[in-house]
Scaffold this active site. Structure first.
Site, PDB file in Angstrom:
ATOM      1  N   GLU A 186      50.406  -1.590  61.421  1.00  0.00           N
ATOM      2  CA  GLU A 186      49.760  -1.779  62.721  1.00  0.00           C
ATOM      3  C   GLU A 186      49.180  -3.171  62.868  1.00  0.00           C
ATOM      4  O   GLU A 186      48.734  -3.770  61.888  1.00  0.00           O
ATOM      5  CB  GLU A 186      48.587  -0.806  62.850  1.00  0.00           C
ATOM      6  CG  GLU A 186      49.013   0.610  63.009  1.00  0.00           C
ATOM      7  CD  GLU A 186      47.824   1.554  63.006  1.00  0.00           C
ATOM      8  OE1 GLU A 186      46.723   1.147  63.445  1.00  0.00           O
ATOM      9  OE2 GLU A 186      48.008   2.689  62.555  1.00  0.00           O
ATOM     10  N   CYS A 237      44.520  -8.825  64.769  1.00  0.00           N
ATOM     11  CA  CYS A 237      44.161  -8.207  63.497  1.00  0.00           C
ATOM     12  C   CYS A 237      45.456  -7.732  62.861  1.00  0.00           C
ATOM     13  O   CYS A 237      46.179  -6.927  63.447  1.00  0.00           O
ATOM     14  CB  CYS A 237      43.213  -7.037  63.774  1.00  0.00           C
ATOM     15  SG  CYS A 237      42.877  -6.035  62.327  1.00  0.00           S
ATOM     16  N   CYS A 243      47.416   1.325  51.212  1.00  0.00           N
ATOM     17  CA  CYS A 243      46.350   0.631  50.499  1.00  0.00           C
ATOM     18  C   CYS A 243      45.998   1.409  49.239  1.00  0.00           C
ATOM     19  O   CYS A 243      46.052   2.634  49.225  1.00  0.00           O
ATOM     20  CB  CYS A 243      45.122   0.528  51.413  1.00  0.00           C
ATOM     21  SG  CYS A 243      43.784  -0.463  50.722  1.00  0.00           S
ATOM     22  N   CYS A 303      39.047   3.819  50.000  1.00  0.00           N
ATOM     23  CA  CYS A 303      37.737   3.998  50.640  1.00  0.00           C
ATOM     24  C   CYS A 303      37.763   5.312  51.433  1.00  0.00           C
ATOM     25  O   CYS A 303      38.705   5.577  52.175  1.00  0.00           O
ATOM     26  CB  CYS A 303      37.411   2.833  51.570  1.00  0.00           C
ATOM     27  SG  CYS A 303      37.373   1.251  50.712  1.00  0.00           S
ATOM     28  N   CYS A 327      38.233   5.524  55.376  1.00  0.00           N
ATOM     29  CA  CYS A 327      39.272   4.675  55.964  1.00  0.00           C
ATOM     30  C   CYS A 327      40.599   5.415  56.119  1.00  0.00           C
ATOM     31  O   CYS A 327      41.102   6.007  55.164  1.00  0.00           O
ATOM     32  CB  CYS A 327      39.464   3.450  55.070  1.00  0.00           C
ATOM     33  SG  CYS A 327      40.679   2.303  55.709  1.00  0.00           S
ATOM     34  N   GLY A 355      45.511  -2.431  54.360  1.00  0.00           N
ATOM     35  CA  GLY A 355      45.738  -3.154  53.111  1.00  0.00           C
ATOM     36  C   GLY A 355      44.533  -3.951  52.670  1.00  0.00           C
ATOM     37  O   GLY A 355      43.618  -4.209  53.442  1.00  0.00           O
ATOM     38  N   SER A 362      39.145 -10.116  55.307  1.00  0.00           N
ATOM     39  CA  SER A 362      38.194  -9.068  54.948  1.00  0.00           C
ATOM     40  C   SER A 362      38.592  -8.401  53.633  1.00  0.00           C
ATOM     41  O   SER A 362      39.735  -8.027  53.439  1.00  0.00           O
ATOM     42  CB  SER A 362      38.161  -8.024  56.072  1.00  0.00           C
ATOM     43  OG  SER A 362      37.225  -7.022  55.788  1.00  0.00           O
ATOM     44  N   SER A 365      33.364  -6.082  53.017  1.00  0.00           N
ATOM     45  CA  SER A 365      33.041  -4.711  53.431  1.00  0.00           C
ATOM     46  C   SER A 365      32.026  -4.156  52.455  1.00  0.00           C
ATOM     47  O   SER A 365      32.379  -3.711  51.369  1.00  0.00           O
ATOM     48  CB  SER A 365      34.314  -3.867  53.424  1.00  0.00           C
ATOM     49  OG  SER A 365      35.249  -4.449  54.296  1.00  0.00           O
ATOM     50  N   LEU A 366      30.779  -4.205  52.844  1.00  0.00           N
ATOM     51  CA  LEU A 366      29.702  -3.808  51.934  1.00  0.00           C
ATOM     52  C   LEU A 366      29.374  -2.326  52.129  1.00  0.00           C
ATOM     53  O   LEU A 366      29.437  -1.544  51.192  1.00  0.00           O
ATOM     54  CB  LEU A 366      28.482  -4.699  52.185  1.00  0.00           C
ATOM     55  CG  LEU A 366      27.416  -4.706  51.111  1.00  0.00           C
ATOM     56  CD1 LEU A 366      27.979  -5.116  49.765  1.00  0.00           C
ATOM     57  CD2 LEU A 366      26.264  -5.636  51.510  1.00  0.00           C
ATOM     58  N   CYS A 376      42.492   0.112  62.947  1.00  0.00           N
ATOM     59  CA  CYS A 376      43.743   0.139  62.205  1.00  0.00           C
ATOM     60  C   CYS A 376      43.893   1.370  61.331  1.00  0.00           C
ATOM     61  O   CYS A 376      42.932   1.887  60.810  1.00  0.00           O
ATOM     62  CB  CYS A 376      43.864  -1.112  61.355  1.00  0.00           C
ATOM     63  SG  CYS A 376      44.544  -2.441  62.320  1.00  0.00           S
TER      64      CYS A 376
HETATM   65  N1  SAH Z   1      40.756  -3.955  52.716  1.00  0.00           N
HETATM   66  C1  SAH Z   1      39.983  -4.829  53.535  1.00  0.00           C
HETATM   67  C2  SAH Z   1      40.475  -4.977  54.961  1.00  0.00           C
HETATM   68  C3  SAH Z   1      40.934  -3.746  55.670  1.00  0.00           C
HETATM   69  S1  SAH Z   1      39.749  -2.637  56.336  1.00  0.00           S
HETATM   70  C4  SAH Z   1      38.531  -4.416  53.517  1.00  0.00           C
HETATM   71  O1  SAH Z   1      38.205  -3.387  52.940  1.00  0.00           O
HETATM   72  O2  SAH Z   1      37.702  -5.158  54.023  1.00  0.00           O
HETATM   73  C5  SAH Z   1      38.969  -3.499  57.637  1.00  0.00           C
HETATM   74  C6  SAH Z   1      37.529  -3.078  57.850  1.00  0.00           C
HETATM   75  O3  SAH Z   1      37.441  -1.801  58.508  1.00  0.00           O
HETATM   76  C7  SAH Z   1      36.738  -2.946  56.573  1.00  0.00           C
HETATM   77  O4  SAH Z   1      35.449  -3.473  56.765  1.00  0.00           O
HETATM   78  C8  SAH Z   1      36.691  -1.454  56.395  1.00  0.00           C
HETATM   79  O5  SAH Z   1      35.681  -1.059  55.518  1.00  0.00           O
HETATM   80  C9  SAH Z   1      36.498  -1.003  57.830  1.00  0.00           C
HETATM   81  N2  SAH Z   1      36.773   0.401  58.078  1.00  0.00           N
HETATM   82  C10 SAH Z   1      37.698   1.192  57.513  1.00  0.00           C
HETATM   83  N3  SAH Z   1      37.631   2.434  58.014  1.00  0.00           N
HETATM   84  C11 SAH Z   1      36.661   2.433  58.922  1.00  0.00           C
HETATM   85  C12 SAH Z   1      36.116   3.425  59.781  1.00  0.00           C
HETATM   86  N4  SAH Z   1      36.563   4.675  59.787  1.00  0.00           N
HETATM   87  N5  SAH Z   1      35.111   3.046  60.603  1.00  0.00           N
HETATM   88  C13 SAH Z   1      34.651   1.776  60.602  1.00  0.00           C
HETATM   89  N6  SAH Z   1      35.117   0.804  59.818  1.00  0.00           N
HETATM   90  C14 SAH Z   1      36.112   1.128  58.978  1.00  0.00           C
END
Ligand code: SAH
Length: 344
Positions: A92, A105, A112, A116, A119, A159, A191, A214-215, A333
């Protein structure tokens, strides 16, 4: 398998064309077809003779993104693409229109590995890395389709970009090449969920792009509940790497913090986060967590978000709530790809 010609740097392309015995200017010609005119076939390279085009076809491929689905938001014009790759996999990309221009984006991997819990991209696991040419094709395809010039790029789709480090760095070189799209590195954000050794490696390259981290939690207990990477590199190691990035590049870090109801959105969490980030050159981006069908996470209330920001601000940490774009087309995404996979 044949080599993807769009993935070659200018120098590599020049070496290839030289080895084929072409005159010097051929490399510049082909590079311009690929990265200025953004063609998707060798037959579009009309100032090359037919035998040259045939030779290129035999030796190289062009890994294009084909639009499988395109959704346009009626609210703000955000466009979301589901692209089909040459091997039938899907990724996407999302194009957002701002006052200052267009931003895209893009995805950097098919699936991936990071897992997480909140996600959508983690569902279904990892399939493969994307090539530099495929990442470029996400941009070029959207640009051609919308007839706009994209000038901001965020590597925030499916990813983990730092888990596909070499291809991503090569992609960055190509998209910022002045002989190609010439996008400024200042207009690129990458990111990461926190692949610490690669943050150091990226910092040493001094590329000048913005690092988003992404903290999503103020401490290891909460972070480890939803982000498995935290068991490998904990928050202290991650923040040390972020400090190194800033010291080496002069760039502030953008911390992503998805507000999840009753998990990481309390006053106590805000205070702990402020303390952890104190003294760092940074900004906190609060994201109301997107509910993903397969997961049970709920968004924090708007009042909670405001309160969280106030606590951070009182301790000198700037934070903003990220504007939600394309909410009517499920623009975050991973979700379109996940639904495509479910429907088989
Ligand atoms: N792998 C990278 C980039 C992809 S995710 C990363 O982890 O940063 C892009 C961003 O979307 C990250 O900050 C991720 O934590 C966040 N994200 C993923 N799922 C989400 C959700 N359901 N709601 C809000 N943010 C989300």
């Amino acid at each position: 398998m044949n080599c993807d010609i769009r993935s070659l740097s200018y120098e590599e392309l020049a070496a290839e064309t030289e080895s084929l015995g072409y005159p010097r200017f051929r490399a510049a010609q082909i590079f311009s077809w690929l990265h200025n005119k953004t063609v998707i076939s060798f037959d579009e390279m009309t100032d090359l003779s037919k035998p040259v085009r045939e030779q290129l076809k035999e030796k190289y491929t062009l890994q294009n993104c084909e639009t499988e689905t395109k959704l346009v938001s009626k609210i703000d014009g955000t466009v979301k693409y589901l692209f089909k790759l040459h091997d039938g996999e899907f990724v996407e990309s999302v194009v957002m229109k701002y006052k200052y221009g267009c931003s895209i984006c893009i995805s950097t991997q098919v699936g991936c590995k990071m897992g997480c819990k909140f996600c959508a991209s983690a569902i279904g696991g990892f399939v493969r890395n994307m090539t530099p040419g495929e990442m470029l094709s996400e941009i070029y395809t959207a640009q051609r389709d919308l007839n706009v010039k994209i000038n901001h790029i965020v590597l925030m789709g499916t990813g983990e970009p730092l888990d596909n480090f070499d291809n991503v760095v090569k992609f960055l070189g190509l998209i910022t090449d002045e002989k190609g799209q010439n996008i400024s590195m200042r207009h690129v954000s990458l990111s990461t969920c926190g692949v610490v050794p690669k943050i150091y490696e990226l910092a040493d390259k001094k590329l000048g792009l913005t690092l988003s981290v992404s903290l999503h939690a103020p401490n290891n207990v909460i972070r480890s509940l939803s982000m498995p990477i935290n068991n490998k590199y904990d928050i202290d190691e991650l923040l040390d790497a972020c400090k190194y990035y800033t010291a080496n590049t002069g760039r502030r870090i953008s911390f992503e913090y998805a507000m999840i109801k009753d998990l990481n959105d309390s006053d106590e969490c805000a205070r702990e986060l402020a303390q952890r980030l104190s003294g760092m050159l940074c900004h906190v981006n609060l994201i109301p967590v997107n509910s993903v069908r397969e997961r049970s996470y709920k968004k924090s209330s708007v009042d909670r978000q405001k309160r969280f920001i106030d606590i951070l601000a009182a301790k000198g940490i700037t934070a903003t709530v990220r504007r939600t774009l394309g909410s009517d087309i499920n623009a975050s995404c991973g979700q379109l790809r996940a639904s495509k996979r479910n429907s088989g």
